[in-house]
Design a protein around this motif. Structure first.
Motif, PDB file in Angstrom:
ATOM      1  N   TYR A  90      64.431  69.793  -2.989  1.00  0.00           N
ATOM      2  CA  TYR A  90      62.740  70.771  -2.077  1.00  0.00           C
ATOM      3  C   TYR A  90      62.223  69.734  -1.389  1.00  0.00           C
ATOM      4  O   TYR A  90      61.621  68.732  -1.560  1.00  0.00           O
ATOM      5  N   GLY A  91      61.674  70.428  -0.284  1.00  0.00           N
ATOM      6  CA  GLY A  91      59.913  69.740   0.380  1.00  0.00           C
ATOM      7  C   GLY A  91      58.888  70.102  -0.821  1.00  0.00           C
ATOM      8  O   GLY A  91      59.611  70.804  -1.615  1.00  0.00           O
ATOM      9  N   TRP A  92      58.251  69.267  -1.031  1.00  0.00           N
ATOM     10  CA  TRP A  92      56.546  69.312  -1.654  1.00  0.00           C
ATOM     11  C   TRP A  92      56.419  70.503  -1.666  1.00  0.00           C
ATOM     12  O   TRP A  92      55.344  71.226  -3.145  1.00  0.00           O
ATOM     13  N   ALA A  93      55.807  71.116  -0.008  1.00  0.00           N
ATOM     14  CA  ALA A  93      55.215  72.382   0.067  1.00  0.00           C
ATOM     15  C   ALA A  93      55.955  73.612  -0.372  1.00  0.00           C
ATOM     16  O   ALA A  93      55.379  74.034  -1.428  1.00  0.00           O
ATOM     17  N   GLU A  94      57.489  73.554  -0.900  1.00  0.00           N
ATOM     18  CA  GLU A  94      58.501  74.206  -0.670  1.00  0.00           C
ATOM     19  C   GLU A  94      58.560  74.313  -2.757  1.00  0.00           C
ATOM     20  O   GLU A  94      58.281  75.177  -3.383  1.00  0.00           O
ATOM     21  N   TYR A  95      58.272  73.234  -2.715  1.00  0.00           N
ATOM     22  CA  TYR A  95      58.147  73.646  -4.981  1.00  0.00           C
ATOM     23  C   TYR A  95      57.418  73.284  -5.073  1.00  0.00           C
ATOM     24  O   TYR A  95      57.050  74.640  -6.516  1.00  0.00           O
ATOM     25  N   PHE A  96      56.290  73.162  -4.975  1.00  0.00           N
ATOM     26  CA  PHE A  96      54.808  72.994  -5.344  1.00  0.00           C
ATOM     27  C   PHE A  96      53.565  74.566  -5.055  1.00  0.00           C
ATOM     28  O   PHE A  96      53.196  74.622  -5.433  1.00  0.00           O
ATOM     29  N   SER A  97      54.300  74.885  -3.614  1.00  0.00           N
ATOM     30  CA  SER A  97      53.714  76.045  -3.062  1.00  0.00           C
ATOM     31  C   SER A  97      54.757  77.216  -2.947  1.00  0.00           C
ATOM     32  O   SER A  97      54.644  77.235  -1.540  1.00  0.00           O
ATOM     33  N   PRO A  98      55.386  78.115  -3.748  1.00  0.00           N
ATOM     34  CA  PRO A  98      56.329  78.918  -3.181  1.00  0.00           C
ATOM     35  C   PRO A  98      56.158  80.001  -2.329  1.00  0.00           C
ATOM     36  O   PRO A  98      56.775  80.299  -1.466  1.00  0.00           O
ATOM     37  N   ARG A  99      54.792  80.214  -2.914  1.00  0.00           N
ATOM     38  CA  ARG A  99      54.068  81.382  -1.895  1.00  0.00           C
ATOM     39  C   ARG A  99      52.567  80.454  -1.039  1.00  0.00           C
ATOM     40  O   ARG A  99      52.135  79.701  -1.034  1.00  0.00           O
ATOM     41  N   ARG A 100      52.913  81.246   0.302  1.00  0.00           N
ATOM     42  CA  ARG A 100      52.210  80.864   0.921  1.00  0.00           C
ATOM     43  C   ARG A 100      49.930  80.522   0.957  1.00  0.00           C
ATOM     44  O   ARG A 100      50.056  81.783  -0.240  1.00  0.00           O
ATOM     45  N   LEU A 101      49.121  80.255   0.597  1.00  0.00           N
ATOM     46  CA  LEU A 101      47.174  80.592   0.682  1.00  0.00           C
ATOM     47  C   LEU A 101      47.372  82.041   1.507  1.00  0.00           C
ATOM     48  O   LEU A 101      47.849  82.622   2.231  1.00  0.00           O
ATOM     49  N   TRP A 237      49.133  83.662 -10.343  1.00  0.00           N
ATOM     50  CA  TRP A 237      48.926  84.581  -9.801  1.00  0.00           C
ATOM     51  C   TRP A 237      48.838  83.991  -7.486  1.00  0.00           C
ATOM     52  O   TRP A 237      49.199  85.017  -7.153  1.00  0.00           O
ATOM     53  N   SER A 238      48.692  83.147  -7.888  1.00  0.00           N
ATOM     54  CA  SER A 238      48.858  82.923  -6.273  1.00  0.00           C
ATOM     55  C   SER A 238      50.026  82.218  -6.029  1.00  0.00           C
ATOM     56  O   SER A 238      50.418  81.956  -4.984  1.00  0.00           O
ATOM     57  N   GLY A 239      50.624  81.574  -7.136  1.00  0.00           N
ATOM     58  CA  GLY A 239      52.115  80.992  -6.349  1.00  0.00           C
ATOM     59  C   GLY A 239      51.232  79.543  -5.374  1.00  0.00           C
ATOM     60  O   GLY A 239      52.625  79.038  -4.640  1.00  0.00           O
ATOM     61  N   ASN A 240      50.223  79.187  -5.668  1.00  0.00           N
ATOM     62  CA  ASN A 240      50.148  78.419  -4.472  1.00  0.00           C
ATOM     63  C   ASN A 240      49.053  77.449  -5.418  1.00  0.00           C
ATOM     64  O   ASN A 240      48.243  77.076  -5.917  1.00  0.00           O
ATOM     65  N   ILE A 241      49.795  76.014  -5.350  1.00  0.00           N
ATOM     66  CA  ILE A 241      49.165  74.466  -6.340  1.00  0.00           C
ATOM     67  C   ILE A 241      47.567  74.528  -5.914  1.00  0.00           C
ATOM     68  O   ILE A 241      47.363  74.021  -6.669  1.00  0.00           O
ATOM     69  N   LEU A 242      47.344  74.578  -4.403  1.00  0.00           N
ATOM     70  CA  LEU A 242      46.228  73.942  -4.118  1.00  0.00           C
ATOM     71  C   LEU A 242      45.153  75.092  -4.518  1.00  0.00           C
ATOM     72  O   LEU A 242      43.645  74.438  -4.259  1.00  0.00           O
ATOM     73  N   VAL A 243      45.394  76.498  -5.157  1.00  0.00           N
ATOM     74  CA  VAL A 243      44.341  77.128  -6.053  1.00  0.00           C
ATOM     75  C   VAL A 243      44.259  76.436  -6.785  1.00  0.00           C
ATOM     76  O   VAL A 243      42.287  76.546  -6.836  1.00  0.00           O
ATOM     77  N   SER A 244      44.529  76.042  -7.996  1.00  0.00           N
ATOM     78  CA  SER A 244      44.397  75.387  -9.590  1.00  0.00           C
ATOM     79  C   SER A 244      43.929  74.232  -8.930  1.00  0.00           C
ATOM     80  O   SER A 244      43.489  73.788  -9.846  1.00  0.00           O
ATOM     81  N   MET A 245      44.244  73.708  -7.504  1.00  0.00           N
ATOM     82  CA  MET A 245      43.316  72.042  -7.112  1.00  0.00           C
ATOM     83  C   MET A 245      42.658  72.716  -7.052  1.00  0.00           C
ATOM     84  O   MET A 245      41.445  71.130  -7.901  1.00  0.00           O
ATOM     85  N   ALA A 246      42.004  73.486  -6.597  1.00  0.00           N
ATOM     86  CA  ALA A 246      40.335  73.465  -5.793  1.00  0.00           C
ATOM     87  C   ALA A 246      39.627  73.997  -7.484  1.00  0.00           C
ATOM     88  O   ALA A 246      38.437  73.514  -7.402  1.00  0.00           O
ATOM     89  N   ALA A 247      39.961  74.200  -8.374  1.00  0.00           N
ATOM     90  CA  ALA A 247      39.334  74.336  -9.068  1.00  0.00           C
ATOM     91  C   ALA A 247      39.004  73.555 -10.103  1.00  0.00           C
ATOM     92  O   ALA A 247      38.597  73.138 -10.818  1.00  0.00           O
TER      93      ALA A 247
END
Length: 325
Positions: A90-101, A237-247
């Protein structure tokens, strides 16, 4: 990208391979730590070992311990999780963020949720800090409290920000690196695979329990578990790792900011960064209500975006395929 592991690998095996990669990355981390300590800090092997074992007695103790924490978390946790994604092809974004922000405000809302929930969390922190184990576990309780007291001494030493530079280093090492590396592991790999293996709620709750337990702070287990639940559902809920990282980053960075301002004497309202006391009810009650509201709104917006209908639909007629907007 082609990996050497099958993408259909059982979720349990993916978690086991994560541990394997983390052990391999630990070996790399040790090499980096010794190379940095000797080459970067200019220390002999003996001086480096002294700084690692008795940091409060070494003039380089603070810098060395910060370096160790940053390298260890970054390479072992972050590196292990990224290595697993690559090994699976997998590409990293593909694996950890299966949904776009879905929207940029998701990150701000996740950060705001952490600030809103803090007064409510103070009640949980106070309760857990004063909890007692059953009589049969009295010896374990004594050991656990002694261990946490020793850890608190080191934590207090590392968070002594007597300069702005130290504070910035602290933000990177204590706030940013854990927010990225721990989320990659606990939400990006562990929770993802537990959700696939069992169910969404089981995945979130078990991952949160592992996230809290691995910190080995028994008298802070419950509040960290609750934080893990919040982070877990934000990712679910978000399907995007950036959301939990921000929190996660907001949780760590805001506490460091309060601590730094207290040490600089900039807070004149008697804030005690080391206190485990609950905040007054007139702060806790609105915090609880706002937390419920924000969680509900985030759930509604994020899950709605996940199931939104396509903007174009294809229909089959006797004349062939027609496009309907």
């Amino acid at each position: 990208m082609k990996g050497f592991l099958s993408r259909t690998l059982h979720p349990g095996l993916q978690i086991i391979f994560l541990l394997v990669f983390m052990v391999l990355c630990l070996c790399v981390a040790y090499a980096v730590i010794f190379a940095w300590g000797i080459g970067g800090f200019g220390l002999s092997m003996g001086e480096l070992m002294t700084a690692m074992q008795r940091p409060t007695e070494s003039p380089n103790g603070w810098g060395v311990m910060m370096m160790i924490q940053g390298v260890t978390l970054g390479l072992v946790f972050g590196g292990g999780a990224l290595a697993l994604a690559s090994a699976l092809g997998y590409g990293w974004a593909e694996y950890f963020s299966p949904r776009r922000l879905g929207a940029g405000w998701w990150l701000a809302a996740a950060a705001a949720l952490i600030l809103v929930i803090m007064p409510l969390m103070s009640v949980i922190i106070a309760w857990n800090a004063g909890a007692h184990f059953p009589t049969a576990l009295h010896d374990f309780e004594v050991w656990a409290r002694a261990s946490e007291d020793r850890a608190a001494v080191l934590t207090k030493f590392l968070t002594r920000f007597n300069t702005g530079t130290r504070f910035l280093v602290g933000v990177v090492v204590v706030a940013l690196v854990p927010a990225v590396a721990e989320e990659l592991v606990f939400r990006g790999v562990v929770q993802k695979n537990l959700v696939r293996w069992f169910s969404p709620h089981v995945g979130v709750w078990v991952a949160a329990a592992i996230f809290s337990a691995i910190h080995l702070q028994f008298f802070g287990f419950v509040p960290r578990f609750v934080l893990g639940l919040v982070l877990g559902y934000l990712y679910l809920w978000s399907g995007n790792i950036l959301v939990s990282m921000a929190a996660h980053f907001t949780q760590n960075a805001f506490q460091l900011l309060l601590l730094y301002l207290t040490q600089q004497g900039a807070l004149g309202w008697g804030f005690d960064a080391d206190s485990n006391e609950a905040l007054p009810w007139w702060l806790v009650l609105p915090s609880g209500l706002l937390t419920v509201v924000v969680l509900y709104l985030l759930h509604q917006r994020m899950t709605a975006a996940a199931v939104a209908p396509p903007t174009q639909m294809l229909t089959l007629s006797s004349e062939g395929v027609t496009r309907t907007v």
